[in-house]
Every structure is written in structure tokens, then in C-alpha cells.
Design a protein around this motif. Structure first.
Motif, PDB file in Angstrom:
ATOM      1  N   VAL A  67       5.530  -7.162  12.095  1.00 55.61           N
ATOM      2  CA  VAL A  67       5.147  -6.414  10.892  1.00 55.61           C
ATOM      3  C   VAL A  67       3.780  -6.879  10.399  1.00 55.61           C
ATOM      4  O   VAL A  67       3.284  -7.932  10.788  1.00 55.61           O
ATOM      5  N   ASP A  68       3.190  -6.059   9.535  1.00 58.70           N
ATOM      6  CA  ASP A  68       1.851  -6.369   9.031  1.00 58.70           C
ATOM      7  C   ASP A  68       1.868  -7.464   7.970  1.00 58.70           C
ATOM      8  O   ASP A  68       0.967  -8.305   7.917  1.00 58.70           O
ATOM      9  N   SER A  69       2.865  -7.416   7.089  1.00 60.62           N
ATOM     10  CA  SER A  69       2.893  -8.407   6.008  1.00 60.62           C
ATOM     11  C   SER A  69       4.322  -8.703   5.571  1.00 60.62           C
ATOM     12  O   SER A  69       5.246  -7.922   5.813  1.00 60.62           O
TER      13      SER A  69
ATOM     14  N   ARG B  53       0.840  -1.203   0.000  1.00 61.65           N
ATOM     15  CA  ARG B  53       0.000   0.000   0.000  1.00 61.65           C
ATOM     16  C   ARG B  53       0.872   1.250   0.000  1.00 61.65           C
ATOM     17  O   ARG B  53       2.023   1.238   0.440  1.00 61.65           O
TER      18      ARG B  53
ATOM     19  N   ASP C 138       0.920   3.780   1.806  1.00 62.90           N
ATOM     20  CA  ASP C 138       1.281   4.386   3.096  1.00 62.90           C
ATOM     21  C   ASP C 138       2.234   3.503   3.904  1.00 62.90           C
ATOM     22  O   ASP C 138       2.514   3.788   5.067  1.00 62.90           O
ATOM     23  N   GLU C 139       2.769   2.444   3.297  1.00 57.60           N
ATOM     24  CA  GLU C 139       3.558   1.481   4.057  1.00 57.60           C
ATOM     25  C   GLU C 139       5.068   1.693   3.891  1.00 57.60           C
ATOM     26  O   GLU C 139       5.546   2.111   2.835  1.00 57.60           O
ATOM     27  N   THR C 140       5.787   1.379   4.962  1.00 58.38           N
ATOM     28  CA  THR C 140       7.253   1.390   4.959  1.00 58.38           C
ATOM     29  C   THR C 140       7.748  -0.035   4.772  1.00 58.38           C
ATOM     30  O   THR C 140       7.316  -0.950   5.486  1.00 58.38           O
TER      31      THR C 140
ATOM     32  N   GLY D 245       5.293   2.047  -2.045  1.00 51.00           N
ATOM     33  CA  GLY D 245       4.895   2.384  -0.685  1.00 51.00           C
ATOM     34  C   GLY D 245       5.254   3.816  -0.334  1.00 51.00           C
ATOM     35  O   GLY D 245       5.479   4.656  -1.211  1.00 51.00           O
TER      36      GLY D 245
ATOM     37  N   ASN E 273       6.368  -1.796   8.130  1.00 52.35           N
ATOM     38  CA  ASN E 273       5.065  -2.424   7.870  1.00 52.35           C
ATOM     39  C   ASN E 273       5.186  -3.715   7.077  1.00 52.35           C
ATOM     40  O   ASN E 273       4.452  -4.683   7.312  1.00 52.35           O
ATOM     41  N   VAL E 274       6.100  -3.721   6.085  1.00 56.13           N
ATOM     42  CA  VAL E 274       6.233  -4.846   5.155  1.00 56.13           C
ATOM     43  C   VAL E 274       7.699  -5.251   5.065  1.00 56.13           C
ATOM     44  O   VAL E 274       8.575  -4.391   4.961  1.00 56.13           O
TER      45      VAL E 274
END
Length: 202
Positions: free
Chosen positions: A132-134, A40, A42-44, A63, A107-108
Motif C-alpha cells: 500500500v501507499d501509506s 487524499r 482519490d484513495e481507497t 477518500g 491505497n491506505v
């Protein structure tokens, strides 16, 4: 005889790097398209084993920002020379030594042909699942050639052991590893000799 296919395949792969610029190499195209679908704006992103930084620079475009790490000072020097930007950073670091704190702003995590180098891939993936998210993973597809099954049955060296890999994974092994690491597969694909997974933490 079982090694002939491997030798020819990798001679051709190495030669293709002379024919195509990195930015237009067909093999990178699938990796880039897969990552673009999953990241996405907005992701780092943390690119583990970033090499000379080309893919890291693209991840930053998909991102919000990207950070590339690699154990090779030479690779990081090249990456900083060619791809450093306001939203792209590069550091010399050993991913096997990452801690929870190192992942606080991430985030990723992007693992492109690096998971096989980890002595304990489950422990590393569990660290990522906690923080982390993913996770985006690309590894060679052991099941893409039946000759690997012959090598395995005969106890011969597998395809990537000679390139420094500690582990190689067939599709069932990857499925088990991700499940055991508390990662849930959202999307996967098996094309052109690679396995790709987009996973989220449970």
C-alpha cells in the motif's frame, strides 16, 4: 498503588462514552483531524479493526471509498446496519491472515488502536509496506505517564495488557518498528495519551 491511576483513567474514559455521542466525542476528534490531513480524495482506505464502523464511514468521506474489517461478527453487523453506503463496505476478517492479494485495491491502511493486538507487528507492517501507499497508525502512548516506567521496572502488568494487548510501544520502540518495517514517517503527533503516525512505503 500503581494501578490506581490506570483504573480511574479508564473509568473516566468509559463514562465519557455515556456523556458524549460517538460523533462528538473529544477523543475521536484528534484521530479524525489527523486522518483527514493524510488521506487524499482519490484513495481507497482499509480500516483494520473497524468495530461498529463510525470511523470507517468518515474515512470514506475523506477518500474515494473505505472498507472496514473486524474479527467480530457482532461489530460488523452493527456497522452494516448503521454505516453501509455505496462507497463503504464491511467484512468479517482476521487482519493477521491478510495476504498481498487482499491489499491489491487498497491505497491506505488505517490502524486505530489495533497494532498492539498483533503477535508479530513487524511482519504485518512489512506486508503493508510492500502493498500500500501509506499507513495511518494510532496507538496508546506508553511515555505519557511515568507510572508505566515504574511498572516496567518492577515487572508489573503494563497498562493495556489487561485489555488484550500483546504489545505496548514507547516512542523509541515505534520509531524502530516503523524503520525496520520499511515505513517512512511523514507526520507524527503525541497528544492526549496517544501516538499518531502517517507513514509511506519506502
Amino acid at each position: 498503588m500503581l494501578d490506581i491511576e490506570w483504573v480511574v483513567e479508564h473509568l473516566c474514559q468509559d463514562y465519557s462514552r455515556r456523556v458524549f455521542q460517538e460523533i462528538e466525542h473529544p477523543k475521536e476528534d484528534g484521530t479524525i483531524k489527523f486522518a483527514k490531513r493524510c488521506i487524499r480524495s482519490d484513495e481507497t482506505v482499509l480500516d483494520v479493526g473497524c468495530g461498529p464502523g463510525y470511523l470507517t464511514s468518515l474515512l470514506a468521506q475523506f477518500g474515494h471509498s473505505a472498507r472496514g474489517i473486524d474479527v467480530s461478527e457482532k461489530m460488523i453487523d452493527l456497522a452494516r446496519r448503521d454505516y453501509l453506503a455505496d462507497n463503504v463496505e464491511f467484512y468479517v476478517a482476521d487482519a493477521s491472515l491478510l495476504t498481498d492479494k487482499d491489499l491489491e485495491a487498497v491505497n491506505v491502511v488505517f490502524l486505530c488502536h489495533v497494532l498492539g493486538f498483533f503477535e508479530d507487528p513487524r511482519r504485518f507492517l512489512e506486508l503493508l509496506a510492500r502493498n500500500v501507499d501509506s499507513v495511518l497508525i494510532e496507538v496508546p502512548d506508553f511515555d505519557s505517564t511515568t507510572l508505566n516506567l515504574f511498572r516496567q521496572r518492577l515487572g508489573s502488568e503494563l497498562m493495556f495488557r489487561t485489555r488484550g494487548y500483546v504489545n505496548e510501544f514507547d516512542r523509541d520502540e515505534m520509531s524502530f518498528l516503523l524503520e525496520a518495517s520499511q515505513l517512512s514517517v511523514q507526520e507524527s503527533e503525541f497528544r492526549h495519551g496517544v501516538q499518531r503516525y502517517w507513514c509511506v512505503s519506502r
